[in-house]
Design a protein around this motif. Sequence first.
Motif, PDB file in Angstrom:
ATOM      1  N   ILE A  53       0.692  10.085   4.933  1.00 18.89           N
ATOM      2  CA  ILE A  53       2.037   9.569   4.713  1.00 18.89           C
ATOM      3  C   ILE A  53       2.812   9.531   6.033  1.00 18.89           C
ATOM      4  CG2 ILE A  53       4.251   9.977   3.567  1.00 18.89           C
ATOM      5  CD1 ILE A  53       2.757  11.188   1.225  1.00 18.89           C
ATOM      6  N   GLU A  54       3.338   8.332   6.374  1.00 15.49           N
ATOM      7  CA  GLU A  54       4.167   8.164   7.571  1.00 15.49           C
ATOM      8  C   GLU A  54       5.653   8.271   7.237  1.00 15.49           C
ATOM      9  OE1 GLU A  54       3.594   7.644  10.852  1.00 15.49           O
ATOM     10  OE2 GLU A  54       1.480   8.086  10.567  1.00 15.49           O
ATOM     11  N   GLY A  55       6.021   7.780   6.061  1.00 15.87           N
ATOM     12  CA  GLY A  55       7.422   7.828   5.664  1.00 15.87           C
ATOM     13  C   GLY A  55       7.589   7.364   4.232  1.00 15.87           C
ATOM     14  N   ILE A  56       8.601   7.904   3.555  1.00 11.80           N
ATOM     15  CA  ILE A  56       8.895   7.548   2.163  1.00 11.80           C
ATOM     16  C   ILE A  56      10.318   6.995   2.113  1.00 11.80           C
ATOM     17  CG2 ILE A  56       9.114   8.389  -0.206  1.00 11.80           C
ATOM     18  CD1 ILE A  56       7.187  10.632   0.500  1.00 11.80           C
ATOM     19  N   PHE A  57      10.476   5.817   1.506  1.00 13.31           N
ATOM     20  CA  PHE A  57      11.770   5.149   1.421  1.00 13.31           C
ATOM     21  C   PHE A  57      12.101   4.924  -0.054  1.00 13.31           C
ATOM     22  CE2 PHE A  57       9.710   4.227   5.403  1.00 13.31           C
ATOM     23  CZ  PHE A  57      10.709   4.498   6.333  1.00 13.31           C
TER      24      PHE A  57
END
Length: 328
Positions: A53-57
């Motif tokens: 996971i790089e980022g959650i939006f």
Amino acid sequence: MSFFKNQFANVVEWQEFRDDMIFYKWSNREIKKGSKLIIRPGQDAIFLNNGKIEGIFRDEGEYDIESQIIPFLSTLKGFKFGFNSGMRVEVLFVNTKEFVVKWGTQNAINIPTLGLPGGLPIRANGTFNFKVSDYIALIDQIAGVREQYLVEDVKIRITAVLDQLLMKWITKEGKDMFNLQANSFDISKGIQEDLDMQMQKSGIAITSFNVMSFSYPKEIQDRITKNASHGMVSDINRYQQIELTDGMASGKMSGGGAASDMAGMMMGMNIAGKMMNQMKQNQDAPSQNTQPTSQTETSDQKRPNFCPNCGTKTEGANFCSNCGQKLV
């Protein structure tokens, strides 16, 4: 220059959205310069790089990936788009709503029951609710190898173990096999806890599980209904009279074979005998109560007003007060 910019631009979004889809993986893995991210209500967008996971939006809206998304990515925040190169990442869209699923046993479950060697066959139906609770577990166990995941996939997993869980919680000590509905809350709670423990490994939480109803074979259900009517009619004499009346009214007491005729005749004789005994008791009770009064009246009629020996007035006495003559 603007021609080339538009040529490489693309839109990252959940294409062909379905209400029963739990997650969707964006298929075009190369994001170009000028790309946009679209997040709709009830969706989360997860950027992945090499399975991590790089980022959650989470907020709905339209975002410019280069200026609004990349600066928040864990290891790709310094990425710069080249003239003819893009960023290769995966974008996983997750449906954040709580799903409601109907379930039902495909075959009858034979519950071990005293007096029934083959067990008591029952069916059950109800609903369960679930939602995605752990993105890391979801990616590791499911999303890493699948492009999409449907509610039906979860339902198949649940129903595969549901028979065993129903048997486990139905047979808990103290359960009335012929009135399982009274214990449906405890049974449902136990099954929910077990299912939640299993599904949490895949990042899915079972938020609710309900047994709406249990059903028995017709023969068993008829017997349960009959036993309930026994409890409602506490007077056995009255119950037998009702049974006889219902039998004659429905025609079940005739034409049902020798055994049925014999049973009907015996029930009728039994009820008739009880009715005769009741009538006799009712007739005997008044005669016993009036007997002492009759004897008293007879004694008063035989007692003389004057002594037959000396002529003295008796005044209701049993012996004459003057000569001692017995008057009765």
